[in-house]
Design a protein around this motif. Structure first.
Motif: not given
Ligand code: SF4
Ligand code: SF4
Ligand code: FES
Lengths: 281, 345
Positions: B319-324, B302, B247, B251-253, B306, B335, B143
């Motif tokens: 959050c960069t929306g990476c979905g990880r 959490r 999670c 997460c990249p952030t 963010k 998320l 997202f």
């Molecule tokens: S979607 Fe990606 S950037 Fe956003 S909280 Fe999850 S892991 Fe972190």
């Protein structure tokens, strides 16, 4: 050692100069900077905290218990409770340890000039206050009445016993010491009762007075309503929060209460500030 | 900065030159069905599927799972300290990161520099070059477009590569670090291959990107969160959370860390390692008192950290929306779904 990069996690190396056994399990360490140049440049203000470390055991957060008006050393007082405090307890005079700081905000002592000061402390929470008390006593003329109410579980648990005696003997300090019911000894001359109850009994005037309250959460919880009843305004009541900390510099992410970082925006807060925060402490 | 067009088939040649120049390269590698960033020594090791999302993010390049803060040596009563020299941090290239990886370094840098400067992080980041590839596919967990990013977004990238259907690759060089990487293959990144700003290749890029309509805006989320501290939503959403912390690790952030000792008799190191606000012990006092005593309060932290505290304090969204986080979660805490439901409250 050269600081190759300015590394905020690299502690000063300190020499343990003096160890005082304050109470069962409670010690005060007086630390001197190994490097005189660092001692020269070191500055802090009342209320700030630091990270103290026993190498091989880790770091622990306590306030700086000595006043900034006494130069050349810093002191910390702690209760032995876990791995790091046990490591610190095992240190002997002459041994070296780590110290990182000062961190956090300060008590606004300059704004208190001309005011009466009421200190309410419980148990092991006298140290953050002791720093302010000595700072104030070292500049006694600048402040009004100084009243100290200090409670501990038992007579043995009172810390800074020599200093309590000194404060007690000073005509310009009103000291009330109290121990929990059952904690008194036959020759105990102080009060018996929980700190908030003694506060109510002593009933210091709120007129032109700032209250500084530090202690275990229950003590703070029950002291606030008493102060309110005595007429203290929420912005005249100061306390410190003791959330768990690691970095001390707003990075590790564990000390926040809502959007505020205890390590950066605190540890000193007014009751008015706490009223606006979620109960995450 | 300049943009270039090269052939898809030239990308491996360029990567070979980067490796030959002595850079440490980490890239997606598939092992037993899992794709994650690993050090590679030849382009052949890179995962064949060039759209696959790695399990972990690229943050490890500047913020490793565990790293030395300093080392100590005790001799008698004396202690001497030593700290890592920045030169010991290898020049690293992250090959085929995603735009959402690159975007993560903005909030990370904000956390590590908003007040005190974390020069360990800064020194590693200065030695990291991010080569991101635009996304041509998004999955049900992505997202990025809802939080200000996009499948072809350059923010945080040193270089952004977009593979075009024509067999060309558009290489957008965004920083000096990116330029230095292009300079390793002067034959490819020549004047002849330069792309003008008004080139039709940019339109071709747009049409090659994954289609991912935004589901909400980060401003919506923030507005809803302002009043949400006591909402029942935290308990509802976190009912199934195990508190495993996966999670945060992917997460990249997420930047929360612990400081730990690694003693070996008279010498040792102090290290920092990833930590997570999902763990019960994260905030527990020595007395046993815990300001965040339930998984619901930890989940709330959490999300608020963010999407509310970071925007307010650091002017960055965590959050960069990476979905990880959602892909990694063992109990499918999604998320995107949770945020969408918050935005619709
Ligand atoms: S979607 Fe990606 S950037 Fe956003 S909280 Fe999850 S892991 Fe972190
Ligand atoms: S990965 Fe899932 S179960 Fe684990 S802490 Fe995160 S949300 Fe909870
Ligand atoms: S102690 Fe690390 S953020 Fe406050």
């Amino acid at each position: 050692m050269d600081r190759l990069i300015d590394n905020p996690y690299l502690p000063y190396v300190m020499t343990v100069e003096r160890i005082t056994q304050e109470a069962p399990g409670v010690k005060t360490l007086r630390l001197r900077f190994k490097n005189p140049e660092e001692a020269e440049n070191f500055q802090f203000r009342a209320g700030q905290f630091a990270e103290y470390s026993a190498f091989g055991e880790g770091e622990c957060t306590f306030c700086i218990a000595s006043p900034p008006t006494r130069k050349g050393y810093v002191e910390c007082t702690f209760r032995q409770a876990g791995r790091v405090t046990s490591g610190l307890s095992r240190l002997e005079e002459g041994q070296e340890m780590g110290f990182r700081g000062p961190f956090g905000n300060t008590f606004p002592i300059e704004e208190w000039k001309g005011k009466n000061l009421l200190f309410v402390a419980g148990g092991i929470a006298l140290p953050p206050m002791r720093c302010v008390i000595w700072n104030v006593l070292d500049r006694r003329k600048e402040f009004g009445n100084v009243t100290i109410i200090y409670g501990a579980k038992s007579v043995a648990d009172l810390v800074y016993k020599d200093e309590l005696k000194e404060w007690d003997e000073r005509p310009d300090v009103q000291l009330y010491t109290t121990v929990d019911p059952g904690g008194e000894t036959p020759d105990w001359k102080g009060k018996v009762g929980f700190t908030p109850a003694v506060l109510e009994q002593v009933a210091p005037s709120a007129e032109n007075t700032v209250a500084i309250v530090c202690g275990p959460p229950v003590m703070i919880k029950f002291s606030f309503p008493v102060l309110e009843k005595l007429g203290f305004r929420d912005d005249a009541i100061f306390t410190t929060l003791e959330n768990r900390m690691k970095c001390g510099i707003g990075k590790c992410g564990r000390c926040n209460v809502g959007k505020l970082y205890v390590c950066k925006d605190g540890p000193v807060f007014t009751k008015a500030q706490l009223n606006g925060l979620p109960p995450e402490y | 900065m300049k943009n270039y067009q090269i052939k898809h088939s030239d990308l491996d040649g360029w990567l070979e030159k980067i490796i030959a120049a002595g850079r440490r390269v980490i890239a997606p590698v598939t092992e037993e069905g899992h794709t994650d960033f690993r050090p590679i020594h030849s382009p052949a090791e890179v995962a064949a599927d060039d759209q696959v999302q790695t399990i972990q993010s690229a943050k490890q390049a500047a913020f490793p799972k565990a790293e030395t803060l300093f080392s100590y040596r005790k001799e008698g009563t004396a202690v001497s300290l030593d700290q890592p020299a920045p030169e010991s941090y290898l020049q690293t290239v992250v090959w085929r990161a995603r735009p959402c990886d690159a975007a993560g370094f903005t909030p990370l840098s904000a956390i590590f520099n908003w007040d005190y400067k974390d020069n360990l992080y800064n020194a590693r980041l200065a030695r990291t070059t991010l080569v991101a590839f635009s996304c041509q596919q998004a999955d049900a967990y992505c997202f990025c477009t809802s939080v200000g990013g996009g499948p072809g977004e350059k923010k945080g990238c040193d270089i952004l590569v977009t593979k075009l259907p024509s067999g060309k690759a558009l290489v957008e060089v965004c920083t000096e670090k990116g330029e230095a990487l292009a300079a390793l293959a002067p034959g490819l990144f020549s004047e002849a291959n330069a792309v003008a700003d008004d080139s039709p290749l940019f339109a071709e890029k747009q049409s090659a990107l994954a289609q991912l309509p935004a589901r909400f805006s980060k401003e919506d989320i923030r507005r809803h969160l302002a009043e949400a501290f006591d909402s029942p939503v935290w308990r509802e959403q976190s009912e199934r959370c195990l508190g495993c912390g996966a999670c945060a690790f992917v997460c990249p952030t997420c930047a929360c860390f612990d400081i730990q000792e690694d003693p070996h008799g008279s010498h040792g190191r102090r290290i920092r390692c990833w930590d997570s606000c999902a763990f019960a012990l994260f905030t527990q006092h020595t007395s046993g008192h815990n300001p965040r005593p339930s998984q619901a309060t930890r989940w709330r932290q959490r999300i608020l950290h963010k999407f509310s505290y970071m925007p307010e304090r650091l002017d960055a969204t965590g959050c960069t929306g990476c979905g990880r986080c959602s892909r990694a979660c063992p109990v499918d805490m999604n998320l995107l779904e949770h945020l969408t439901s918050i935005a619709q409250k």
